[in-house]
Design an enzyme around this catalytic site. Structure first.
Site, PDB file in Angstrom:
ATOM      1  N   ASP A 126    -132.782  17.346  -8.100  1.00  0.00           N
ATOM      2  CA  ASP A 126    -131.834  16.238  -7.940  1.00  0.00           C
ATOM      3  C   ASP A 126    -130.382  16.703  -8.059  1.00  0.00           C
ATOM      4  O   ASP A 126    -129.470  16.031  -7.557  1.00  0.00           O
ATOM      5  CB  ASP A 126    -132.110  15.149  -8.974  1.00  0.00           C
ATOM      6  CG  ASP A 126    -133.305  14.270  -8.595  1.00  0.00           C
ATOM      7  OD1 ASP A 126    -133.940  14.540  -7.553  1.00  0.00           O
ATOM      8  OD2 ASP A 126    -133.609  13.329  -9.344  1.00  0.00           O
ATOM      9  N   SER A 170    -151.692   9.935 -19.597  1.00  0.00           N
ATOM     10  CA  SER A 170    -150.641   9.932 -20.616  1.00  0.00           C
ATOM     11  C   SER A 170    -149.847  11.226 -20.536  1.00  0.00           C
ATOM     12  O   SER A 170    -150.347  12.265 -20.076  1.00  0.00           O
ATOM     13  CB  SER A 170    -151.254   9.792 -22.010  1.00  0.00           C
ATOM     14  OG  SER A 170    -151.964  10.971 -22.365  1.00  0.00           O
TER      15      SER A 170
END
Length: 225
Positions: free
Chosen positions: A54, A199
């Site tokens: 990013d 998870s």
């Protein structure tokens, strides 16, 4: 050259050869948990750095817009991808450079060499495996997936700059994800898929143990070489 000098030079050469460097790709769907997982791994793994894809986005003014008014962020052309490749090469050349901050892991493994001889780079991003110069660099590839509904739900809870316009997920984000995933799957098979609905603890354990195993393999190969 005296014997003592030869020994010193020999030790330096051995140290150079035995340093283990691992470049790990952590790709996947938007909002799959890539950044969180990478940052948790950094705290556990020795001398671990992260490069975030990013960080290589072009400014909004340089990102193309399609006929519907959707900014084309989910494509390679929206990134300074060559700069990203250069950053990875820079790490490979000098992983101890001050340009790359490392985690403060206190974890040690008796069956691995000292942590000072291990350097790990995690490259985290949504579009890692569709650019050939990058594919030449990975030691391990991971890819986080999510079902459509869960991905859309998570995306709707995030705030982006610029904000997603109405219909952006269905009109651009998800179609581009499916397109790019299909493209790289046609070219490669050695990718470890991770279920983003699991998870964070399960995902962390899976990746951590897999990376440690890869380091053991590298160690074994170096010893027998």
């Amino acid at each position: 050259m005296q014997d003592s000098q030869l020994v010193t030079v020999g030790r330096k050469e051995v140290d150079r050869i035995l340093i283990m460097k691992l470049v790990v790709g952590l790709g996947g769907v938007t909002n799959g948990g890539k950044t969180t997982l990478a940052e948790k791994l950094k705290k556990l793994l020795p001398n671990c750095s992260i490069i975030y894809q990013d960080d290589f986005f072009k400014p909004e003014s340089e990102v193309e817009t399609d006929e519907r008014g959707f900014k084309q962020y989910d494509v390679l052309d929206a990134l300074y991808i060559e700069e990203m490749v250069k950053s990875i090469h820079a790490w490979i050349e000098n992983p101890t450079s001050s340009s790359f901050s490392t985690g403060d892991s206190k974890v040690t493994h008796d069956n691995l060499r000292s942590a000072q001889e291990i350097h790990i780079l995690i490259v985290e991003g949504f579009l890692l495996y569709n650019y050939e110069p990058l594919n030449e660099l990975w030691n391990r590839r991971y890819f986080l997936t999510l079902p459509y509904e869960e991905c859309k739900r998570r995306r709707s809870t995030r705030v982006y700059q610029p904000a997603d316009p109405p219909g952006y997920f269905d009109g651009h984000v998800w179609p581009m994800y499916l397109k790019h995933k299909s493209e790289f799957e046609e070219k490669m098979s050695n990718i470890v898929y991770l279920d983003g609905t699991e998870s964070q603890e399960e995902l962390l354990s899976h990746m951590y143990n897999d990376i440690i195993q890869e380091l053991k393999i590298q160690k074994s190969e170096q010893v027998t070489a």
